[in-house]
Enzyme design. Sequence first.
Site, PDB file in Angstrom:
ATOM      1  N   ALA A 104      -4.585  24.058  10.226  1.00 30.39           N
ATOM      2  CA  ALA A 104      -5.252  24.385  11.502  1.00 30.39           C
ATOM      3  C   ALA A 104      -4.495  25.553  12.154  1.00 30.39           C
ATOM      4  O   ALA A 104      -4.112  25.505  13.319  1.00 30.39           O
ATOM      5  CB  ALA A 104      -5.312  23.171  12.434  1.00 30.39           C
ATOM      6  N   HIS A 130      -3.042  28.658  13.937  1.00 26.35           N
ATOM      7  CA  HIS A 130      -3.351  29.512  15.083  1.00 26.35           C
ATOM      8  C   HIS A 130      -2.317  30.640  15.115  1.00 26.35           C
ATOM      9  O   HIS A 130      -1.450  30.724  14.230  1.00 26.35           O
ATOM     10  CB  HIS A 130      -3.355  28.705  16.384  1.00 26.35           C
ATOM     11  CG  HIS A 130      -2.142  27.850  16.570  1.00 26.35           C
ATOM     12  ND1 HIS A 130      -0.880  28.362  16.707  1.00 26.35           N
ATOM     13  CD2 HIS A 130      -1.999  26.501  16.604  1.00 26.35           C
ATOM     14  CE1 HIS A 130      -0.021  27.393  16.849  1.00 26.35           C
ATOM     15  NE2 HIS A 130      -0.659  26.232  16.775  1.00 26.35           N
ATOM     16  N   GLY A 154       0.291  31.055  16.693  1.00 27.91           N
ATOM     17  CA  GLY A 154       1.691  30.613  16.659  1.00 27.91           C
ATOM     18  C   GLY A 154       2.181  30.527  15.219  1.00 27.91           C
ATOM     19  O   GLY A 154       3.246  31.043  14.868  1.00 27.91           O
ATOM     20  N   HIS A 155       1.361  29.875  14.361  1.00 25.46           N
ATOM     21  CA  HIS A 155       1.742  29.788  12.945  1.00 25.46           C
ATOM     22  C   HIS A 155       1.813  31.177  12.311  1.00 25.46           C
ATOM     23  O   HIS A 155       2.704  31.476  11.523  1.00 25.46           O
ATOM     24  CB  HIS A 155       0.699  28.991  12.147  1.00 25.46           C
ATOM     25  CG  HIS A 155       0.540  27.565  12.573  1.00 25.46           C
ATOM     26  ND1 HIS A 155      -0.571  27.119  13.244  1.00 25.46           N
ATOM     27  CD2 HIS A 155       1.336  26.494  12.399  1.00 25.46           C
ATOM     28  CE1 HIS A 155      -0.452  25.832  13.467  1.00 25.46           C
ATOM     29  NE2 HIS A 155       0.695  25.416  12.965  1.00 25.46           N
ATOM     30  N   GLY A 184       8.736  26.829  14.403  1.00 29.00           N
ATOM     31  CA  GLY A 184       8.498  27.271  15.778  1.00 29.00           C
ATOM     32  C   GLY A 184       9.410  26.545  16.754  1.00 29.00           C
ATOM     33  O   GLY A 184       9.714  25.368  16.575  1.00 29.00           O
ATOM     34  N   LYS A 233       8.489  25.773  19.603  1.00 25.90           N
ATOM     35  CA  LYS A 233       7.679  24.877  20.446  1.00 25.90           C
ATOM     36  C   LYS A 233       8.064  23.423  20.184  1.00 25.90           C
ATOM     37  O   LYS A 233       8.157  22.613  21.089  1.00 25.90           O
ATOM     38  CB  LYS A 233       6.199  25.084  20.177  1.00 25.90           C
ATOM     39  CG  LYS A 233       5.408  24.377  21.217  1.00 25.90           C
ATOM     40  CD  LYS A 233       3.981  24.236  20.896  1.00 25.90           C
ATOM     41  CE  LYS A 233       3.530  22.916  21.447  1.00 25.90           C
ATOM     42  NZ  LYS A 233       3.178  21.998  20.393  1.00 25.90           N
ATOM     43  N   SER A 255      -2.228  23.258  17.837  1.00 28.31           N
ATOM     44  CA  SER A 255      -3.490  22.813  17.237  1.00 28.31           C
ATOM     45  C   SER A 255      -4.141  21.766  18.133  1.00 28.31           C
ATOM     46  O   SER A 255      -5.369  21.643  18.189  1.00 28.31           O
ATOM     47  CB  SER A 255      -3.223  22.204  15.860  1.00 28.31           C
ATOM     48  OG  SER A 255      -2.483  23.122  15.081  1.00 28.31           O
TER      49      SER A 255
END
Length: 267
Positions: free
Chosen positions: A20, A22, A24-25, A135, A137, A174
Amino acid sequence: QLRRWRQDGDMLALVPTMGALHDGHLTLVRHARTLAERVCVSLFVNPTQFGPNEDLAVYLRDESGDAAKLAALGADLLFVPAVEEMYPPESLTRVTVPGLGDMLEGEYRPGFFTGVATVVCKLLLQALPDVAVFGEKDYQQLLVVRRMCADLCISTRIEGVSTVREADGLALSSRNAYLSAEERQVAPALYRTLSGVVAGLRDGADPIERAAWGEAELLRAGFDEVDYVAVRDSETFAPWPGPSRPGRVLAAARIGRTRLIDNVAVA
Ligand code: PAF
Protein backbone atom coordinates in the site's frame (compact mmCIF):
# COMPACT_ATOMS: atom_id res chain seq x y z
CA GLN A 1 19.78 -12.69 -7.69
CA LEU A 2 20.87 -10.82 -4.55
CA ARG A 3 23.83 -13.17 -4.12
CA ARG A 4 24.89 -12.52 -7.69
CA TRP A 5 24.74 -8.75 -7.16
CA ARG A 6 26.73 -9.10 -3.94
CA GLN A 7 29.33 -11.24 -5.73
CA ASP A 8 29.60 -8.53 -8.37
CA GLY A 9 30.57 -6.16 -5.57
CA ASP A 10 27.33 -4.15 -5.56
CA MET A 11 26.14 -2.64 -2.28
CA LEU A 12 22.64 -3.80 -1.44
CA ALA A 13 19.86 -1.86 0.30
CA LEU A 14 16.64 -3.40 1.60
CA VAL A 15 13.44 -1.46 2.16
CA PRO A 16 10.99 -3.62 4.12
CA THR A 17 7.32 -2.63 3.61
CA MET A 18 3.83 -3.99 4.02
CA GLY A 19 2.78 -2.54 0.66
CA ALA A 20 0.00 0.00 0.00
CA LEU A 21 2.91 2.24 -0.91
CA HIS A 22 2.54 6.00 -0.50
CA ASP A 23 5.05 8.80 -0.92
CA GLY A 24 6.52 8.05 2.52
CA HIS A 25 7.57 4.60 1.32
CA LEU A 26 8.75 5.96 -2.01
CA THR A 27 10.96 8.42 -0.14
CA LEU A 28 12.56 5.44 1.63
CA VAL A 29 13.23 3.83 -1.75
CA ARG A 30 14.65 7.05 -3.17
CA HIS A 31 16.92 7.33 -0.14
CA ALA A 32 17.95 3.68 -0.46
CA ARG A 33 19.02 4.36 -4.04
CA THR A 34 21.48 6.98 -2.79
CA LEU A 35 23.03 4.43 -0.41
CA ALA A 36 23.53 1.36 -2.57
CA GLU A 37 23.82 0.18 -6.16
CA ARG A 38 20.96 -2.28 -5.76
CA VAL A 39 17.66 -1.72 -3.99
CA CYS A 40 15.41 -4.57 -2.97
CA VAL A 41 11.93 -3.80 -1.60
CA SER A 42 10.02 -6.43 0.35
CA LEU A 43 6.23 -6.43 0.44
CA PHE A 44 4.85 -8.66 3.16
CA VAL A 45 1.78 -8.01 5.30
CA ASN A 46 3.24 -9.67 8.35
CA PRO A 47 0.49 -11.48 10.27
CA THR A 48 2.50 -11.84 13.49
CA GLN A 49 2.54 -8.08 14.11
CA PHE A 50 -1.25 -7.73 14.07
CA GLY A 51 -3.28 -8.25 17.25
CA PRO A 52 -6.48 -10.36 17.19
CA ASN A 53 -8.69 -7.24 16.99
CA GLU A 54 -6.53 -5.34 14.51
CA ASP A 55 -6.87 -4.71 10.78
CA LEU A 56 -4.96 -7.67 9.22
CA ALA A 57 -8.00 -8.93 7.27
CA VAL A 58 -8.79 -5.51 5.80
CA TYR A 59 -5.22 -4.14 5.46
CA LEU A 60 -4.95 -2.41 2.06
CA ARG A 61 -3.32 -4.51 -0.65
CA ASP A 62 -2.35 -3.31 -4.13
CA GLU A 63 0.56 -5.43 -5.29
CA SER A 64 0.40 -4.48 -8.98
CA GLY A 65 0.06 -0.75 -8.16
CA ASP A 66 2.99 -1.03 -5.75
CA ALA A 67 5.11 -2.86 -8.33
CA ALA A 68 4.43 -0.14 -10.92
CA LYS A 69 5.42 2.64 -8.48
CA LEU A 70 8.65 0.82 -7.61
CA ALA A 71 9.52 0.14 -11.25
CA ALA A 72 9.05 3.85 -12.02
CA LEU A 73 11.54 4.67 -9.25
CA GLY A 74 14.09 2.18 -10.54
CA ALA A 75 13.97 -0.28 -7.62
CA ASP A 76 15.82 -3.43 -8.70
CA LEU A 77 13.88 -6.22 -7.04
CA LEU A 78 10.48 -6.66 -5.38
CA PHE A 79 10.26 -9.58 -2.96
CA VAL A 80 6.69 -10.67 -2.16
CA PRO A 81 6.90 -13.85 -0.09
CA ALA A 82 3.87 -15.92 0.83
CA VAL A 83 2.93 -16.32 4.50
CA GLU A 84 3.97 -20.01 4.37
CA GLU A 85 7.39 -19.01 3.06
CA MET A 86 8.05 -16.62 5.95
CA TYR A 87 6.32 -18.80 8.54
CA PRO A 88 6.39 -22.48 7.53
CA PRO A 89 3.96 -24.42 9.75
CA GLU A 90 6.82 -26.07 11.65
CA SER A 91 8.61 -22.79 12.47
CA LEU A 92 8.83 -21.90 16.17
CA THR A 93 11.41 -19.18 16.72
CA ARG A 94 10.41 -15.63 17.64
CA VAL A 95 12.63 -12.61 18.27
CA THR A 96 11.65 -10.54 21.31
CA VAL A 97 13.12 -7.23 22.42
CA PRO A 98 12.04 -6.97 26.07
CA GLY A 99 11.81 -3.57 27.75
CA LEU A 100 12.08 -1.37 24.67
CA GLY A 101 9.52 -3.56 22.90
CA ASP A 102 7.07 -3.59 25.83
CA MET A 103 6.58 0.13 26.41
CA LEU A 104 4.38 2.70 24.56
CA GLU A 105 3.37 0.95 21.29
CA GLY A 106 4.34 -2.39 22.84
CA GLU A 107 2.03 -1.77 25.80
CA TYR A 108 -0.97 -0.93 23.64
CA ARG A 109 -0.21 -3.53 20.95
CA PRO A 110 1.04 -6.60 22.88
CA GLY A 111 3.21 -8.81 20.69
CA PHE A 112 3.56 -6.14 18.01
CA PHE A 113 7.31 -5.66 18.33
CA THR A 114 7.95 -9.40 18.59
CA GLY A 115 6.16 -9.72 15.24
CA VAL A 116 8.16 -6.84 13.78
CA ALA A 117 11.53 -7.99 15.16
CA THR A 118 10.91 -11.56 14.00
CA VAL A 119 9.99 -10.65 10.44
CA VAL A 120 12.69 -7.99 10.07
CA CYS A 121 15.28 -10.46 11.40
CA LYS A 122 14.15 -13.02 8.81
CA LEU A 123 14.15 -10.47 5.98
CA LEU A 124 17.64 -9.26 6.90
CA LEU A 125 18.99 -12.81 7.02
CA GLN A 126 17.31 -13.71 3.73
CA ALA A 127 18.59 -10.64 1.87
CA LEU A 128 21.84 -9.94 3.77
CA PRO A 129 21.72 -6.25 2.78
CA ASP A 130 24.48 -3.76 3.60
CA VAL A 131 21.85 -1.26 4.69
CA ALA A 132 18.13 -1.38 5.50
CA VAL A 133 15.92 1.70 5.44
CA PHE A 134 13.02 2.46 7.82
CA GLY A 135 10.79 5.50 8.31
CA GLU A 136 11.07 7.60 11.45
CA LYS A 137 7.28 7.74 11.60
CA ASP A 138 7.48 4.39 13.40
CA TYR A 139 10.21 5.74 15.61
CA GLN A 140 10.03 3.06 18.29
CA GLN A 141 10.14 0.38 15.58
CA LEU A 142 13.36 1.96 14.28
CA LEU A 143 14.92 1.72 17.76
CA VAL A 144 13.68 -1.85 18.25
CA VAL A 145 15.21 -2.90 14.92
CA ARG A 146 18.50 -1.16 15.77
CA ARG A 147 18.61 -2.87 19.19
CA MET A 148 17.78 -6.26 17.65
CA CYS A 149 20.56 -5.94 15.08
CA ALA A 150 23.12 -4.88 17.69
CA ASP A 151 22.07 -7.67 20.08
CA LEU A 152 22.06 -10.41 17.42
CA CYS A 153 25.25 -9.25 15.71
CA ILE A 154 23.44 -8.51 12.45
CA SER A 155 25.80 -6.18 10.68
CA THR A 156 23.29 -4.48 8.36
CA ARG A 157 23.33 -0.71 8.93
CA ILE A 158 19.89 0.56 9.91
CA GLU A 159 19.05 3.91 8.36
CA GLY A 160 16.15 6.11 9.53
CA VAL A 161 14.43 8.56 7.17
CA SER A 162 12.43 11.65 8.21
CA THR A 163 8.65 11.42 8.14
CA VAL A 164 6.89 12.67 5.01
CA ARG A 165 3.86 14.86 5.79
CA GLU A 166 0.82 16.27 4.01
CA ALA A 167 0.74 20.07 3.64
CA ASP A 168 -1.30 20.29 6.89
CA GLY A 169 1.27 18.23 8.83
CA LEU A 170 -0.48 14.84 8.87
CA ALA A 171 2.17 12.11 8.60
CA LEU A 172 1.66 9.89 5.56
CA SER A 173 0.36 6.46 6.57
CA SER A 174 -1.45 3.65 4.80
CA ARG A 175 -4.01 3.84 7.61
CA ASN A 176 -4.96 7.46 6.74
CA ALA A 177 -7.14 5.86 4.05
CA TYR A 178 -9.48 4.67 6.84
CA LEU A 179 -10.31 8.26 7.88
CA SER A 180 -13.71 9.76 6.95
CA ALA A 181 -13.74 13.32 5.57
CA GLU A 182 -14.58 14.72 9.04
CA GLU A 183 -11.93 12.60 10.75
CA ARG A 184 -9.39 13.76 8.19
CA GLN A 185 -10.08 17.33 9.36
CA VAL A 186 -9.23 16.35 12.95
CA ALA A 187 -6.13 14.24 12.17
CA PRO A 188 -3.57 17.09 11.63
CA ALA A 189 -4.09 18.02 15.31
CA LEU A 190 -1.74 15.14 16.14
CA TYR A 191 1.30 16.77 14.54
CA ARG A 192 0.18 20.24 15.67
CA THR A 193 -0.08 19.04 19.26
CA LEU A 194 3.27 17.23 19.21
CA SER A 195 4.86 20.41 17.85
CA GLY A 196 3.14 22.33 20.68
CA VAL A 197 4.59 19.91 23.24
CA VAL A 198 8.06 20.44 21.74
CA ALA A 199 7.62 24.24 21.81
CA GLY A 200 6.73 24.05 25.52
CA LEU A 201 9.74 21.87 26.28
CA ARG A 202 11.97 24.34 24.50
CA ASP A 203 10.57 27.03 26.81
CA GLY A 204 11.57 24.89 29.79
CA ALA A 205 8.23 23.17 30.59
CA ASP A 206 8.26 20.00 32.70
CA PRO A 207 8.08 16.97 30.33
CA ILE A 208 5.36 15.16 32.30
CA GLU A 209 3.17 18.24 32.58
CA ARG A 210 3.70 19.07 28.91
CA ALA A 211 2.76 15.50 27.87
CA ALA A 212 -0.44 15.78 29.97
CA TRP A 213 -1.19 19.09 28.20
CA GLY A 214 -0.71 17.26 24.88
CA GLU A 215 -3.19 14.52 25.82
CA ALA A 216 -5.83 17.09 26.83
CA GLU A 217 -5.19 19.06 23.65
CA LEU A 218 -5.73 16.00 21.43
CA LEU A 219 -9.07 15.25 23.09
CA ARG A 220 -10.09 18.90 22.79
CA ALA A 221 -9.18 18.83 19.06
CA GLY A 222 -11.56 15.91 18.45
CA PHE A 223 -9.54 12.71 19.00
CA ASP A 224 -11.69 10.10 20.76
CA GLU A 225 -9.02 8.40 22.83
CA VAL A 226 -5.34 9.03 23.58
CA ASP A 227 -3.15 5.99 24.28
CA TYR A 228 -0.10 8.06 25.19
CA VAL A 229 1.84 11.25 24.75
CA ALA A 230 5.39 10.65 25.98
CA VAL A 231 8.70 12.48 26.00
CA ARG A 232 11.64 10.10 25.66
CA ASP A 233 15.38 10.13 25.14
CA SER A 234 15.76 9.61 21.35
CA GLU A 235 18.37 6.91 21.74
CA THR A 236 17.76 5.08 25.03
CA PHE A 237 13.97 5.66 25.14
CA ALA A 238 14.26 6.42 28.88
CA PRO A 239 12.17 9.40 30.08
CA TRP A 240 13.77 12.50 28.58
CA PRO A 241 16.21 13.90 31.15
CA GLY A 242 16.33 17.39 29.59
CA PRO A 243 18.23 19.39 26.98
CA SER A 244 21.54 17.62 27.65
CA ARG A 245 20.11 14.68 25.66
CA PRO A 246 18.30 14.38 22.29
CA GLY A 247 14.58 13.97 22.89
CA ARG A 248 11.54 12.70 21.04
CA VAL A 249 7.87 13.37 21.71
CA LEU A 250 5.70 10.44 20.67
CA ALA A 251 1.94 9.92 20.64
CA ALA A 252 -0.74 7.44 19.67
CA ALA A 253 -4.39 8.44 19.54
CA ARG A 254 -7.63 7.20 18.02
CA ILE A 255 -10.21 9.00 15.89
CA GLY A 256 -13.28 6.80 15.42
CA ARG A 257 -11.84 3.38 14.58
CA THR A 258 -8.51 4.64 13.25
CA ARG A 259 -5.43 4.70 15.46
CA LEU A 260 -2.74 7.17 14.40
CA ILE A 261 0.84 7.50 15.67
CA ASP A 262 3.38 10.23 15.16
CA ASN A 263 6.50 11.70 16.74
CA VAL A 264 8.59 14.88 16.62
CA ALA A 265 12.18 15.55 17.67
CA VAL A 266 12.80 17.92 20.56
CA ALA A 267 15.13 20.26 18.76
O1 PAF B 1 6.80 -0.54 9.12
C1 PAF B 1 6.34 -1.52 8.49
O2 PAF B 1 5.74 -1.39 7.41
C2 PAF B 1 6.48 -2.91 9.08
O3 PAF B 1 6.38 -2.88 10.47
C3 PAF B 1 7.75 -3.66 8.63
C4 PAF B 1 9.01 -2.93 9.10
C5 PAF B 1 7.76 -3.76 7.12
C6 PAF B 1 7.78 -5.06 9.22
O4 PAF B 1 6.67 -5.81 8.82
